[in-house]
Write a protein that holds these residues in place. Structure first.
Motif, PDB file in Angstrom:
ATOM      1  N   LEU A   1     -11.040 -25.913  56.600  1.00  0.00           N
ATOM      2  CA  LEU A   1     -11.991 -25.936  57.719  1.00  0.00           C
ATOM      3  C   LEU A   1     -11.418 -25.226  58.937  1.00  0.00           C
ATOM      4  O   LEU A   1     -12.134 -24.498  59.635  1.00  0.00           O
ATOM      5  CB  LEU A   1     -12.352 -27.383  58.065  1.00  0.00           C
ATOM      6  CG  LEU A   1     -13.228 -28.105  57.054  1.00  0.00           C
ATOM      7  CD1 LEU A   1     -13.398 -29.568  57.457  1.00  0.00           C
ATOM      8  CD2 LEU A   1     -14.572 -27.422  56.934  1.00  0.00           C
ATOM      9  N   PHE A   2     -10.135 -25.424  59.226  1.00  0.00           N
ATOM     10  CA  PHE A   2      -9.505 -24.724  60.343  1.00  0.00           C
ATOM     11  C   PHE A   2      -9.545 -23.220  60.124  1.00  0.00           C
ATOM     12  O   PHE A   2      -9.744 -22.447  61.058  1.00  0.00           O
ATOM     13  CB  PHE A   2      -8.059 -25.178  60.525  1.00  0.00           C
ATOM     14  CG  PHE A   2      -7.902 -26.563  61.089  1.00  0.00           C
ATOM     15  CD1 PHE A   2      -8.970 -27.238  61.667  1.00  0.00           C
ATOM     16  CD2 PHE A   2      -6.680 -27.203  61.035  1.00  0.00           C
ATOM     17  CE1 PHE A   2      -8.815 -28.521  62.182  1.00  0.00           C
ATOM     18  CE2 PHE A   2      -6.507 -28.468  61.553  1.00  0.00           C
ATOM     19  CZ  PHE A   2      -7.584 -29.137  62.127  1.00  0.00           C
ATOM     20  N   GLY A   3      -9.350 -22.795  58.885  1.00  0.00           N
ATOM     21  CA  GLY A   3      -9.403 -21.367  58.570  1.00  0.00           C
ATOM     22  C   GLY A   3     -10.790 -20.782  58.794  1.00  0.00           C
ATOM     23  O   GLY A   3     -10.931 -19.647  59.251  1.00  0.00           O
ATOM     24  N   LEU A   4     -11.822 -21.557  58.483  1.00  0.00           N
ATOM     25  CA  LEU A   4     -13.190 -21.086  58.697  1.00  0.00           C
ATOM     26  C   LEU A   4     -13.515 -20.935  60.182  1.00  0.00           C
ATOM     27  O   LEU A   4     -14.245 -20.033  60.579  1.00  0.00           O
ATOM     28  CB  LEU A   4     -14.187 -22.062  58.052  1.00  0.00           C
ATOM     29  CG  LEU A   4     -14.258 -22.040  56.532  1.00  0.00           C
ATOM     30  CD1 LEU A   4     -15.201 -23.147  56.047  1.00  0.00           C
ATOM     31  CD2 LEU A   4     -14.738 -20.699  56.039  1.00  0.00           C
ATOM     32  N   PHE A   5     -12.963 -21.819  61.003  1.00  0.00           N
ATOM     33  CA  PHE A   5     -13.231 -21.770  62.439  1.00  0.00           C
ATOM     34  C   PHE A   5     -12.245 -20.901  63.199  1.00  0.00           C
ATOM     35  O   PHE A   5     -12.355 -20.758  64.409  1.00  0.00           O
ATOM     36  CB  PHE A   5     -13.249 -23.178  63.027  1.00  0.00           C
ATOM     37  CG  PHE A   5     -14.399 -23.996  62.536  1.00  0.00           C
ATOM     38  CD1 PHE A   5     -15.710 -23.596  62.757  1.00  0.00           C
ATOM     39  CD2 PHE A   5     -14.177 -25.174  61.845  1.00  0.00           C
ATOM     40  CE1 PHE A   5     -16.771 -24.354  62.302  1.00  0.00           C
ATOM     41  CE2 PHE A   5     -15.237 -25.930  61.387  1.00  0.00           C
ATOM     42  CZ  PHE A   5     -16.536 -25.528  61.605  1.00  0.00           C
ATOM     43  N   GLY A   6     -11.267 -20.321  62.508  1.00  0.00           N
ATOM     44  CA  GLY A   6     -10.339 -19.395  63.140  1.00  0.00           C
ATOM     45  C   GLY A   6      -9.225 -20.035  63.940  1.00  0.00           C
ATOM     46  O   GLY A   6      -8.616 -19.396  64.785  1.00  0.00           O
ATOM     47  N   ILE A   7      -8.938 -21.298  63.678  1.00  0.00           N
ATOM     48  CA  ILE A   7      -7.836 -21.960  64.375  1.00  0.00           C
ATOM     49  C   ILE A   7      -6.529 -21.487  63.744  1.00  0.00           C
ATOM     50  O   ILE A   7      -6.353 -21.524  62.535  1.00  0.00           O
ATOM     51  CB  ILE A   7      -7.980 -23.494  64.287  1.00  0.00           C
ATOM     52  CG1 ILE A   7      -9.274 -23.936  64.963  1.00  0.00           C
ATOM     53  CG2 ILE A   7      -6.775 -24.184  64.914  1.00  0.00           C
ATOM     54  CD1 ILE A   7      -9.589 -25.393  64.782  1.00  0.00           C
ATOM     55  N   PHE A   8      -5.595 -21.046  64.571  1.00  0.00           N
ATOM     56  CA  PHE A   8      -4.355 -20.445  64.077  1.00  0.00           C
ATOM     57  C   PHE A   8      -3.413 -21.517  63.524  1.00  0.00           C
ATOM     58  O   PHE A   8      -3.206 -22.557  64.132  1.00  0.00           O
ATOM     59  CB  PHE A   8      -3.650 -19.683  65.203  1.00  0.00           C
ATOM     60  CG  PHE A   8      -2.352 -19.093  64.773  1.00  0.00           C
ATOM     61  CD1 PHE A   8      -1.164 -19.669  65.154  1.00  0.00           C
ATOM     62  CD2 PHE A   8      -2.323 -17.960  63.965  1.00  0.00           C
ATOM     63  CE1 PHE A   8       0.040 -19.137  64.757  1.00  0.00           C
ATOM     64  CE2 PHE A   8      -1.130 -17.426  63.563  1.00  0.00           C
ATOM     65  CZ  PHE A   8       0.064 -18.013  63.956  1.00  0.00           C
ATOM     66  N   MET A   9      -2.850 -21.240  62.380  1.00  0.00           N
ATOM     67  CA  MET A   9      -1.811 -22.075  61.770  1.00  0.00           C
ATOM     68  C   MET A   9      -0.712 -21.130  61.286  1.00  0.00           C
ATOM     69  O   MET A   9      -0.940 -19.935  61.116  1.00  0.00           O
ATOM     70  CB  MET A   9      -2.350 -22.880  60.587  1.00  0.00           C
ATOM     71  CG  MET A   9      -3.494 -23.802  60.912  1.00  0.00           C
ATOM     72  SD  MET A   9      -3.084 -25.481  61.334  1.00  0.00           S
ATOM     73  CE  MET A   9      -2.148 -26.072  59.994  1.00  0.00           C
ATOM     74  N   VAL A  10       0.443 -21.660  61.021  1.00  0.00           N
ATOM     75  CA  VAL A  10       1.553 -20.847  60.546  1.00  0.00           C
ATOM     76  C   VAL A  10       1.237 -20.371  59.128  1.00  0.00           C
ATOM     77  O   VAL A  10       0.974 -21.179  58.241  1.00  0.00           O
ATOM     78  CB  VAL A  10       2.868 -21.664  60.558  1.00  0.00           C
ATOM     79  CG1 VAL A  10       4.018 -20.846  60.012  1.00  0.00           C
ATOM     80  CG2 VAL A  10       3.165 -22.163  61.942  1.00  0.00           C
ATOM     81  N   PRO A  11       1.236 -19.056  58.877  1.00  0.00           N
ATOM     82  CA  PRO A  11       0.885 -18.563  57.539  1.00  0.00           C
ATOM     83  C   PRO A  11       1.956 -18.917  56.507  1.00  0.00           C
ATOM     84  O   PRO A  11       3.146 -18.811  56.758  1.00  0.00           O
ATOM     85  CB  PRO A  11       0.786 -17.047  57.723  1.00  0.00           C
ATOM     86  CG  PRO A  11       1.370 -16.732  59.045  1.00  0.00           C
ATOM     87  CD  PRO A  11       1.461 -17.984  59.824  1.00  0.00           C
ATOM     88  N   GLY A  12       1.498 -19.358  55.347  1.00  0.00           N
ATOM     89  CA  GLY A  12       2.397 -19.672  54.243  1.00  0.00           C
ATOM     90  C   GLY A  12       2.887 -21.103  54.226  1.00  0.00           C
ATOM     91  O   GLY A  12       3.262 -21.624  53.182  1.00  0.00           O
ATOM     92  N   TRP A  13       2.894 -21.757  55.380  1.00  0.00           N
ATOM     93  CA  TRP A  13       3.392 -23.123  55.457  1.00  0.00           C
ATOM     94  C   TRP A  13       2.502 -24.085  54.686  1.00  0.00           C
ATOM     95  O   TRP A  13       2.982 -24.929  53.934  1.00  0.00           O
ATOM     96  CB  TRP A  13       3.461 -23.562  56.921  1.00  0.00           C
ATOM     97  CG  TRP A  13       3.903 -24.976  57.092  1.00  0.00           C
ATOM     98  CD1 TRP A  13       5.175 -25.423  57.167  1.00  0.00           C
ATOM     99  CD2 TRP A  13       3.063 -26.130  57.182  1.00  0.00           C
ATOM    100  NE1 TRP A  13       5.198 -26.780  57.311  1.00  0.00           N
ATOM    101  CE2 TRP A  13       3.894 -27.246  57.321  1.00  0.00           C
ATOM    102  CE3 TRP A  13       1.689 -26.327  57.151  1.00  0.00           C
ATOM    103  CZ2 TRP A  13       3.418 -28.538  57.434  1.00  0.00           C
ATOM    104  CZ3 TRP A  13       1.204 -27.617  57.261  1.00  0.00           C
ATOM    105  CH2 TRP A  13       2.058 -28.701  57.405  1.00  0.00           C
TER     106      TRP A  13
END
Length: 82
Positions: A19-31
């Motif tokens: 859901l965060f990915g759909l809304f564009g909220i940044f997270m550390v990639p790969g983690w």
């Protein structure tokens, strides 16, 4: 039960991450993929070990009441006394 809880928690976090990915909220990639796969598989392993432990506990309780050696009793007759 703890193993299933770990797996369900990992699935819940994966859903939140999607859901965060759909809304564009940044997270550390790969983690996320690394940690969630470790959590999910560790939960399944713990659940499997719990089932095995439960099974072995029942086998142990059942075997505990049995004598170590079971001897067959026979009546000795002159024919079988040899």
């Amino acid at each position: 039960m703890i193993g299933f809880a770990f797996s369900f928690f990992a699935a819940f976090i994966a859903l939140l991450r999607a859901l965060f990915g759909l809304f564009g909220i940044f997270m550390v990639p790969g983690w996320t993929s690394t940690v969630l796969s470790v959590w999910f598989l560790s939960g399944l392993i713990m659940a499997t070990l719990g089932v095995h432990g439960f099974y072995l506990g029942r086998v142990f309780a059942q075997v505990k009441r049995r004598p170590r050696i079971v001897l067959e009793m026979r009546t000795l007759t002159p024919e079988t006394d040899r």
